[in-house]
Design a protein around this motif. Structure first.
Motif, PDB file in Angstrom:
ATOM      1  N   GLY A  32      42.574  58.467  36.874  1.00  0.00           N
ATOM      2  CA  GLY A  32      42.563  59.625  37.758  1.00  0.00           C
ATOM      3  C   GLY A  32      41.170  60.176  37.994  1.00  0.00           C
ATOM      4  O   GLY A  32      41.012  61.307  38.429  1.00  0.00           O
ATOM      5  N   GLY A  33      40.134  59.384  37.701  1.00  0.00           N
ATOM      6  CA  GLY A  33      38.760  59.840  37.852  1.00  0.00           C
ATOM      7  C   GLY A  33      38.290  60.728  36.717  1.00  0.00           C
ATOM      8  O   GLY A  33      37.232  61.344  36.794  1.00  0.00           O
ATOM      9  N   LYS A  34      39.071  60.790  35.650  1.00  0.00           N
ATOM     10  CA  LYS A  34      38.738  61.627  34.486  1.00  0.00           C
ATOM     11  C   LYS A  34      38.372  60.738  33.300  1.00  0.00           C
ATOM     12  O   LYS A  34      38.820  59.598  33.195  1.00  0.00           O
ATOM     13  N   VAL A  35      37.569  61.263  32.402  1.00  0.00           N
ATOM     14  CA  VAL A  35      37.261  60.549  31.163  1.00  0.00           C
ATOM     15  C   VAL A  35      38.477  60.647  30.248  1.00  0.00           C
ATOM     16  O   VAL A  35      38.973  61.743  29.975  1.00  0.00           O
ATOM     17  N   ALA A  36      38.963  59.498  29.798  1.00  0.00           N
ATOM     18  CA  ALA A  36      40.159  59.473  28.941  1.00  0.00           C
ATOM     19  C   ALA A  36      39.838  60.043  27.566  1.00  0.00           C
ATOM     20  O   ALA A  36      38.775  59.776  27.000  1.00  0.00           O
ATOM     21  N   ASP A  37      40.764  60.834  27.023  1.00  0.00           N
ATOM     22  CA  ASP A  37      40.585  61.394  25.679  1.00  0.00           C
ATOM     23  C   ASP A  37      40.639  60.301  24.621  1.00  0.00           C
ATOM     24  O   ASP A  37      39.926  60.345  23.629  1.00  0.00           O
ATOM     25  N   LYS A  38      41.497  59.318  24.852  1.00  0.00           N
ATOM     26  CA  LYS A  38      41.608  58.194  23.922  1.00  0.00           C
ATOM     27  C   LYS A  38      41.996  56.945  24.700  1.00  0.00           C
ATOM     28  O   LYS A  38      42.516  57.029  25.814  1.00  0.00           O
ATOM     29  N   SER A  39      41.735  55.797  24.100  1.00  0.00           N
ATOM     30  CA  SER A  39      41.968  54.538  24.815  1.00  0.00           C
ATOM     31  C   SER A  39      43.438  54.333  25.148  1.00  0.00           C
ATOM     32  O   SER A  39      43.772  53.626  26.105  1.00  0.00           O
ATOM     33  N   GLU A  40      44.335  54.947  24.400  1.00  0.00           N
ATOM     34  CA  GLU A  40      45.773  54.810  24.668  1.00  0.00           C
ATOM     35  C   GLU A  40      46.172  55.456  25.994  1.00  0.00           C
ATOM     36  O   GLU A  40      47.260  55.205  26.508  1.00  0.00           O
ATOM     37  N   ASP A  41      45.301  56.315  26.552  1.00  0.00           N
ATOM     38  CA  ASP A  41      45.603  56.965  27.827  1.00  0.00           C
ATOM     39  C   ASP A  41      45.318  56.053  29.023  1.00  0.00           C
ATOM     40  O   ASP A  41      45.651  56.397  30.153  1.00  0.00           O
ATOM     41  N   ILE A  42      44.690  54.926  28.776  1.00  0.00           N
ATOM     42  CA  ILE A  42      44.328  54.000  29.851  1.00  0.00           C
ATOM     43  C   ILE A  42      45.413  52.936  29.987  1.00  0.00           C
ATOM     44  O   ILE A  42      45.914  52.410  28.983  1.00  0.00           O
ATOM     45  N   THR A  43      45.758  52.612  31.204  1.00  0.00           N
ATOM     46  CA  THR A  43      46.779  51.587  31.471  1.00  0.00           C
ATOM     47  C   THR A  43      46.408  50.278  30.782  1.00  0.00           C
ATOM     48  O   THR A  43      45.256  49.836  30.859  1.00  0.00           O
ATOM     49  N   ASN A  44      47.365  49.675  30.122  1.00  0.00           N
ATOM     50  CA  ASN A  44      47.105  48.471  29.315  1.00  0.00           C
ATOM     51  C   ASN A  44      46.444  47.344  30.100  1.00  0.00           C
ATOM     52  O   ASN A  44      45.562  46.656  29.588  1.00  0.00           O
ATOM     53  N   GLU A  45      46.858  47.151  31.348  1.00  0.00           N
ATOM     54  CA  GLU A  45      46.342  46.030  32.137  1.00  0.00           C
ATOM     55  C   GLU A  45      44.850  46.142  32.419  1.00  0.00           C
ATOM     56  O   GLU A  45      44.191  45.135  32.713  1.00  0.00           O
ATOM     57  N   VAL A  46      44.300  47.337  32.332  1.00  0.00           N
ATOM     58  CA  VAL A  46      42.859  47.521  32.558  1.00  0.00           C
ATOM     59  C   VAL A  46      42.060  46.751  31.510  1.00  0.00           C
ATOM     60  O   VAL A  46      41.004  46.184  31.797  1.00  0.00           O
ATOM     61  N   PHE A  47      42.579  46.698  30.285  1.00  0.00           N
ATOM     62  CA  PHE A  47      41.875  46.042  29.186  1.00  0.00           C
ATOM     63  C   PHE A  47      41.894  44.522  29.279  1.00  0.00           C
ATOM     64  O   PHE A  47      41.178  43.847  28.539  1.00  0.00           O
ATOM     65  N   PHE A  48      42.695  43.970  30.193  1.00  0.00           N
ATOM     66  CA  PHE A  48      42.682  42.526  30.403  1.00  0.00           C
ATOM     67  C   PHE A  48      41.483  42.097  31.244  1.00  0.00           C
ATOM     68  O   PHE A  48      41.234  40.901  31.409  1.00  0.00           O
ATOM     69  N   LEU A  49      40.769  43.070  31.815  1.00  0.00           N
ATOM     70  CA  LEU A  49      39.507  42.846  32.536  1.00  0.00           C
ATOM     71  C   LEU A  49      39.624  41.828  33.671  1.00  0.00           C
ATOM     72  O   LEU A  49      38.738  40.998  33.866  1.00  0.00           O
ATOM     73  N   GLY A  50      40.718  41.922  34.420  1.00  0.00           N
ATOM     74  CA  GLY A  50      40.898  41.014  35.548  1.00  0.00           C
ATOM     75  C   GLY A  50      39.787  41.117  36.572  1.00  0.00           C
ATOM     76  O   GLY A  50      39.318  40.114  37.109  1.00  0.00           O
ATOM     77  N   GLY A  51      39.328  42.339  36.851  1.00  0.00           N
ATOM     78  CA  GLY A  51      38.272  42.519  37.832  1.00  0.00           C
ATOM     79  C   GLY A  51      36.895  42.177  37.307  1.00  0.00           C
ATOM     80  O   GLY A  51      36.053  41.679  38.046  1.00  0.00           O
ATOM     81  N   ILE A  52      36.653  42.433  36.026  1.00  0.00           N
ATOM     82  CA  ILE A  52      35.331  42.172  35.454  1.00  0.00           C
ATOM     83  C   ILE A  52      35.156  40.685  35.151  1.00  0.00           C
ATOM     84  O   ILE A  52      34.177  40.060  35.576  1.00  0.00           O
ATOM     85  N   LEU A  53      36.119  40.101  34.434  1.00  0.00           N
ATOM     86  CA  LEU A  53      35.995  38.694  34.060  1.00  0.00           C
ATOM     87  C   LEU A  53      36.489  37.754  35.151  1.00  0.00           C
ATOM     88  O   LEU A  53      35.780  36.844  35.568  1.00  0.00           O
TER      89      LEU A  53
END
Length: 198
Positions: A32-53
């Motif tokens: 939402g354009g905000k800094v997440a309080d903790k990593s659990e607040d970020i959608t899981n698929e973001v960590f798969f780094l589809g766009g970066i890798l």
């Protein structure tokens, strides 16, 4: 158009697309354009780094190879002036396949993320984020978006960035597929512009 010139155009096109994918994936780390309080607040698929890798780093290598094909000055072997160019065009097919595989990975991750929906705070749970939507049901029913109370306008943020990744990945797959065809033509026929003295 010579196969080398065509590959160079594809390389020039792929670089900004890869940069867009990397930026979108980075922005997804800020729900939402905000800094997440903790990593659990970020959608899981973001960590798969589809766009970066997938659509980013793996796409830079083919793009650089495509850019260098026109300037490949390998001028012959075994008495055949065009074999250097032919080998370069053949190697570009392998890099195009690797780029297409990376973009496919990004497209798959994006489809899963779009279908799954974002993690967000809800009226029932304002302290921990969770997935409030059933598989894909929110896509056709915008009134369900009101279930998410934050962070920011998370549903629009999530959909916009993952849709950009999806569309960009599909374009990258198309360009890499085109280079496979172009590379086959260059391998079989050689570069129509020749290679020595040009």
């Amino acid at each position: 158009m010579c196969s080398g010139n065509c590959a160079k155009c594809l390389g020039i096109t792929l670089i900004p697309l890869a940069i867009i994918c990397v930026l979108c994936n980075i922005l997804l780390f800020f729900p939402g354009g905000k800094v997440a309080d903790k990593s659990e607040d970020i959608t899981n698929e973001v960590f798969f780094l589809g766009g970066i890798l997938g659509s980013g780093v793996l796409m830079i290598f083919p793009a650089l190879v495509f850019l260098g094909l026109k300037n490949n000055d390998c001028c012959g072997c075994c008495g055949n002036e065009s074999c250097g160019k032919r080998f370069a065009m053949f190697s570009s097919i392998l890099f195009a396949a690797a780029g297409a595989a990376g973009a496919t990975y990004s497209v798959i991750i994006s489809c899963v993320a779009i279908n799954h929906g974002p993690k967000c705070f809800t009226l029932a749970n304002t302290t921990d984020t969770n997935y409030p939507f059933n598989e894909g049901d929110y896509l056709s029913n915008h009134t369900l978006w009101d279930v998410c109370t934050g962070p920011g306008d998370i549903v629009t943020w999530h959909l916009t960035l993952f849709c950009i990744l999806l569309i960009t990945g599909l374009v990258q797959i198309g360009l890499c597929a085109f280079q496979v065809i172009n590379g086959l033509i260059g391998t079989i026929c050689g570069d129509c512009c020749g290679c020595c003295g040009e």
